[in-house]
Write a protein that holds these residues in place. Structure first.
Motif, PDB file in Angstrom:
ATOM      1  N   PHE A  65       0.825  -1.205   0.000  1.00  0.00           N
ATOM      2  CA  PHE A  65       0.000   0.000   0.000  1.00  0.00           C
ATOM      3  C   PHE A  65       0.863   1.260   0.000  1.00  0.00           C
ATOM      4  O   PHE A  65       0.620   2.193  -0.768  1.00  0.00           O
ATOM      5  CB  PHE A  65      -0.931   0.006   1.220  1.00  0.00           C
ATOM      6  N   HIS A 201      -9.038   6.978  -4.786  1.00  0.00           N
ATOM      7  CA  HIS A 201      -7.829   7.503  -5.429  1.00  0.00           C
ATOM      8  C   HIS A 201      -6.648   6.618  -5.052  1.00  0.00           C
ATOM      9  O   HIS A 201      -6.751   5.768  -4.162  1.00  0.00           O
ATOM     10  CB  HIS A 201      -7.562   8.938  -4.951  1.00  0.00           C
ATOM     11  N   GLY A 202      -5.508   6.851  -5.679  1.00  0.00           N
ATOM     12  CA  GLY A 202      -4.283   6.124  -5.310  1.00  0.00           C
ATOM     13  C   GLY A 202      -3.119   6.673  -6.130  1.00  0.00           C
ATOM     14  O   GLY A 202      -3.316   7.189  -7.240  1.00  0.00           O
ATOM     15  N   ARG A 213       8.463  11.261  -8.443  1.00  0.00           N
ATOM     16  CA  ARG A 213       7.271  12.095  -8.272  1.00  0.00           C
ATOM     17  C   ARG A 213       7.282  12.661  -6.858  1.00  0.00           C
ATOM     18  O   ARG A 213       7.154  11.932  -5.883  1.00  0.00           O
ATOM     19  CB  ARG A 213       5.985  11.296  -8.474  1.00  0.00           C
TER      20      ARG A 213
HETATM   21  O1  LIG Z   1       0.484   9.417  -3.754  1.00  0.00           O
HETATM   22  C1  LIG Z   1      -0.656   9.623  -4.140  1.00  0.00           C
HETATM   23  O2  LIG Z   1      -0.910  10.138  -5.221  1.00  0.00           O
HETATM   24  C2  LIG Z   1      -1.801   9.213  -3.255  1.00  0.00           C
HETATM   25  C3  LIG Z   1      -1.316   8.644  -1.946  1.00  0.00           C
HETATM   26  C4  LIG Z   1      -2.373   8.102  -1.056  1.00  0.00           C
HETATM   27  O3  LIG Z   1      -3.519   8.161  -1.349  1.00  0.00           O
HETATM   28  C5  LIG Z   1      -1.984   7.438   0.179  1.00  0.00           C
HETATM   29  O4  LIG Z   1      -0.804   7.159   0.408  1.00  0.00           O
HETATM   30  O5  LIG Z   1      -2.904   7.128   0.985  1.00  0.00           O
END
Ligand SMILES: O=C(O)CCC(=O)C(=O)O
Length: 289
Positions: A65, A201-202, A213
């Motif tokens: 994750f 989202h992710g 990034r």
């Molecule tokens: O890095 C991203 O663009 C999203 C990160 C995210 O949602 C998280 O780490 O919970």
């Protein structure tokens, strides 16, 4: 840097907060262009760079994750005054949070802030809704959190621009996420993706081969829920004394009014207290007791 954009997310100016709030509530996410000046983005990036260099990528056992090639540094208020001045106290961010969160709480506070620097070779993060952290509250179907991902550098699809499923915040928080509807949100340095805790989202995969990034995440949470980061432990008393009152309060060095003031009694309630002393009175008896 960014090519043709295939997404249909709204991209708005930080000067039009009502339009930003409108798009946020409608779509679950919105890009605010130039929410940070380039100078501020560079300053924040430079101040946290030594901490990023020292930090190993990955995060505990949960590599899938959090990303085995992703560098996450927290405790940012103690590491960067530019973070406090330009991100924690960002007037656009606070105006958006006021409009969205104060309907459901007397005060909100910072849940978490961290770098999310995705290095080459990191796979896409699973799509998720941040509200899953507070699943009982998420069942209420109200907005619990306003978050922002600030682009400090490149933010195109190849480096892992955030994938979002617009409109998914309108579904119950445990609705399975339709990955086919996900779209990457490319941004320029200084832009921010502002989104609700209910938006699926992710982070994207970094397939660039040679670029990182660099994003900085901040989440603001209704004051009656527990933050994700133990923020107050990362802000020493000596630093707390020097910060503006609003920053202290957002970092947990102040009492909270949990409820919306619907009656005299609720208006007077004071949470997050010690021996009835006010935590936000730094000349008072709280410090050094
Ligand atoms: O890095 C991203 O663009 C999203 C990160 C995210 O949602 C998280 O780490 O919970």
């Amino acid at each position: 840097m960014t090519g043709d954009r295939s997404d249909n997310i709204e991209r708005l100016s930080p000067n039009d907060v009502p339009a930003v709030v409108n798009a946020l509530l409608r779509d679950g996410g919105v890009v605010v262009r130039g929410m940070l000046t380039l100078g501020a983005a560079h300053q924040v990036r430079a101040e946290i760079a030594p901490h990023v260099e020292r930090r190993e990528p990955g995060f505990g056992d949960d590599q899938g994750f959090y990303g085995p090639h992703t560098v996450r540094v927290q405790g940012l208020a103690a590491k960067s005054l530019a973070f406090v001045d330009t991100i924690l106290l960002n007037p656009t961010l606070l105006a958006i949070a006021d409009a969205v969160l104060l309907e459901h709480c007397g005060h909100y506070w910072m849940s978490q802030a961290e770098t999310i620097y995705i290095r080459p070779g990191n796979d896409a993060q699973p799509l998720h809704r941040d509200d899953v952290n507070w699943s009982y509250a998420a069942r209420l179907g109200i907005n619990l959190q306003v978050s922002a991902l600030f682009a400090l550098g490149d933010y195109d699809t190849a480096v892992g621009a955030t994938n979002v499923v617009l409109g998914s915040h309108l579904e119950p928080y445990d609705t399975p996420i339709d990955a086919m509807r996900a779209q990457p949100v490319e941004m320029e340095p200084g832009d921010a993706l502002v989104y609700l805790g209910g938006l699926a989202h992710g982070g994207g995969a970094n397939t660039s081969g040679d670029r990182v990034r660099e994003a900085l995440y901040i989440g603001l949470l209704v004051g009656w829920l527990t933050p994700e980061e133990a923020v107050v432990h990362s802000v020493p008393e000596a630093l707390a004394r020097t910060l503006p009152a609003r920053a202290r309060a957002l970092l947990g060095w102040a009492n909270l009014r949990g409820n919306v003031a619907t009656s005299g009694v609720e208006a007077a309630t004071q949470l997050w207290q010690l021996d009835r002393d006010r935590l936000d009175d730094y000349r008072g008896t709280f410090f050094h007791r």
